[in-house]
Enzyme design. Sequence first.
Site: not given
Length: 644
Positions: A619, A535, A617
């Site tokens: 995750e 990011c 992202h």
Amino acid sequence: MTPSPSAQPDALSAVLASGAPFALIARDESTVELLTGDVVDVALLADIPVTDADGTPREVLALVPYRQVVERGFECHDDAAPLRCLVVAEHTHLPRAEVMAALPTAPVPLHDAGFDIADAEYADIVRTVIADEIGRGEGANFVIRRDYTASVDGDALTAGLTWFRALLEHERGAYWTFLVSTPGHLAVGASPEAHVSATGGVVTMNPISGTFRHPAGGATAETLAEFLGSTKETEELFMVVDEELKMMSAVCSDGGRITGPHLKEMSRLTHTEYMLRGRSTMDPRDILRETMFAPTVTGSPMQNACTVIKRHERAPRGYYSGVAALFTPSTGADGSAAGHDLDAPILIRTAYLVDGRLRVPVGATLVRHSDPDGEVSETHGKAAGVLGAIGAVPRDEVAEAAALDEDAPTAQPRRLADDPHIAALLAARNERLAPFWLNPQASGEAGPFAGLTAVVIDAEDRFTTMLAHQLRHLGFAVTIVPWDRADAAAQDVADLVVAGPGPGDPRDSANTRIAAMRGVVDARLSSGRPLVAVCLSHQILADRLGIGLGPLAAPHQGLQKTIDVFGTPASIGFYNTFTARVDPGTTKLGTTQIAADPASGDVYALRGPGYASVQGHLESILSRDGLATLERLVAHALTPVDAA
């Protein structure tokens, strides 16, 4: 100790007559718990006196104010509100019906009642936050509050007891309905949300977000179905689940697993919610510190959310968005002392009465496509749950009657969640989410990168805790290091450095955090050692490679997209306001391969000798293909340059 029924009304009467501090808590439909003891104010969560001078465990009810975020180094309007502890000497269980019969019912007149910030002014604040905070990459969502205030004549305790009884009678679906009376301060409320609990080593968090304001006459399956189809409300819930998973990954060795979604059905509002569970061996006071405070009442990322709140709220929060934390001594299987269990609801939907002044704080969660007028209405709806019960605004008696199941032997609340269509709409939400967080997670000891080490650099977004958990699942031994304490020597010896996400404009080199992350990326890239950037750090890497940066036309905060990552489609969650951008069709720059949107040129991923990066992202719960994509990018970064 639980006295006989005949003694129970006398126990309450004696406490009320004594003027001593006490608390009343209703956590089920049949019982009200009466807690009495001495009040102690402490400075830090670690100071909560859960043991006596001899080390004997004792029960404590702590009111934790919002200002306690200073323990984590976060900003706030600091009103020095005390971390107030009721050290419990007696804990009595009373029949709910008998408590209600003993409490006053006469209406409590209010004077000069209304919101401290006018509707139009609050709507302007919403517009400013969307444009100047979310629109400039400061975060995905923020909660900004306003207060309903009024003057109250007469005895404060009588008013509080009247309101407590009214909440027991008229509010439904609350996690705790409570009254806490301590010197100079009275709080009474019906909180829908358990922030965190810890029982027998199992930690549970309960993110609630998305607010359906019941229409006049009550909610129906049809009106609720329309709400469940709202993109704004759905993404709002997903974002707070992501934020609370960051906390779970910090306190639980297994990272946390999500179940749901469910409905939280109350008298005037219905919310959507998930449950997160994991295992932890941490002291419950440390668990509480690591989870200060719920993103549903602050925003994300948490640290910057506190800064934004300070910028846009004009006065301290007091106890609003803090927690009421009950620490109860627990015993092991052999009957010996085994620490404390924790039960901590969020202090929302709560009325505070101090020096004859009533205050009911409420807030709305602001996201990239919030409607200012809608957020104004949301604050009215949230306040009405408390104000309607206590008589400050008219109750919707038609809705209350409609919410009862007439076919039940006794009048029971009718659950819209039991409607097959509603249940199907809720279940369908999980089709968008990452299986990694929905399913039990196996140990990473046999992962593909077992035996390797990774250092994750945190740029003030605790998505890094989720990244670290996924990396451990893949076999890495992981250390998380804050950006301002990043040790060059530790990075040099790590098999992999992961430069993490964070808020802000990646072009702002005058910002010390951005400059530090530029240093991390530059040093690792120059060394040729394996690097993965996520990011904000992906944008910094792109800039370092000569790729231009710029703002998106509209922020991608909490947006799920299916993208092409070097020939493989992947469903990924995005939380970005800025992007790296190339000419459409560009797939390579020198030795760097580029995965970009074919129309806009927005760069989704990069890879080159010893490095890889991603804008999304991996995750996030929004990244259905996140773990597999992370494994591919890490494998590329670890590939020896000669073999790449």
